[in-house]
Design a protein around this motif. Sequence first.
Motif, short mmCIF file in Angstrom:
data_model
loop_
_atom_site.label_atom_id
_atom_site.label_comp_id
_atom_site.label_asym_id
_atom_site.label_seq_id
_atom_site.Cartn_x
_atom_site.Cartn_y
_atom_site.Cartn_z
N HIS A 165 46.58 -10.69 22.80
CA HIS A 165 46.12 -12.04 22.60
C HIS A 165 44.67 -12.29 22.73
O HIS A 165 44.15 -13.39 22.46
N LYS A 166 43.91 -11.59 23.15
CA LYS A 166 42.51 -11.52 23.54
C LYS A 166 41.62 -10.58 22.73
O LYS A 166 40.52 -10.32 23.37
N THR A 168 40.51 -10.90 19.90
CA THR A 168 39.58 -12.05 18.92
C THR A 168 38.34 -12.50 19.92
O THR A 168 38.54 -12.66 21.11
N TRP A 171 39.59 -16.59 21.37
CA TRP A 171 40.71 -16.99 22.04
C TRP A 171 40.53 -17.98 23.13
O TRP A 171 41.23 -18.92 23.21
N TYR A 174 40.35 -21.26 21.25
CA TYR A 174 41.85 -21.42 20.86
C TYR A 174 42.52 -22.25 21.92
O TYR A 174 43.00 -23.35 21.83
N GLU A 175 42.06 -22.00 23.27
CA GLU A 175 42.70 -22.54 24.32
C GLU A 175 42.01 -23.80 24.56
O GLU A 175 42.52 -24.65 24.81
N VAL A 182 46.81 -19.00 25.57
CA VAL A 182 46.89 -18.05 24.39
C VAL A 182 47.68 -16.88 24.79
O VAL A 182 48.69 -16.38 23.92
N GLU A 183 48.03 -16.63 25.98
CA GLU A 183 49.15 -15.41 26.43
C GLU A 183 50.33 -16.10 26.37
O GLU A 183 51.09 -15.45 25.76
#
Length: 282
Positions: A165-166, A168, A171, A174-175, A182-183
């Motif tokens: 999930h990290k 990219t 991330w 995104y959060e 994201v996790e």
Amino acid sequence: MARPSPQPPQAPRAKQAPPSPDGASLHEFPPSPWLLALELRAFWEFGALLPAWPLLARAPKGDGHAVLVFPGLSANDMTTLPLRRYLQSLNYQPWGWEQGFNLGPRAGVLEDARKQLIDTYESSGRKVSLIGWSLGGVYARELAKDLPHMVRHVITLGSPFAGSHKSTNVWRLYELASGRSVEREAQSYELPIAPPVPTTSIYSRSDGVVAWQGSIQAPSPANPHTENIEVLASHIGLGVNPSAWWAVADRLAQAEGSWKPFAREDKGRLHGLIYPDATRKS
């Protein structure tokens, strides 16, 4: 016809990501700063559309079915407009996602996307193809899992569905944009599992935003109609890259129910050079 009411996302489920095709563990880190800097070449990719147009115009024509196109993180329908105009020229009915900027799966986003798919399917009377750029591809895959009887084909462009999930370089964005972990989001869905419809992942090993290993669809006996197509592109340029456009057109033109893998070495069209062998290990 009565339309089913939107359903909330499934509850979190424990899962284990499948191994990558070459047996190595999936990439845990984002692309290097060097690759991220190379994302500036997206302007060149967009500029290459004009000289490539005579060849792009010769792509197989479509049968008029509807195509929904989902933008990437922090992007809107303007970013997918060139691709949608191209698909329209090939006799498709392309639509944007019509939700403004994609700030992640905030409350109502996935429900509205689901409703759009249902409305498009019912109004056209035919299955709908879904195209998603980056995060938009994750939406497309999950919608196809939810409503497979309405989806004809899923095509993703640099979408991070199979890595950490990290893995990219966005991330944290995104959060910040979605207000979600994201996790925790990654644990809510079985992202690496392909939808039960023909599914194509178009990716680039020089992607500076998403680690390319996270865009590889592992083979699945449950769905043999999956494939990975490598192109020479930046992440930001995937939606305006001529070779990506040709691959999209080639995939969409297949008759419903007669899926075949992409032929990268196709009758002297230099596919072997334009489309590298996606199965190679280095």
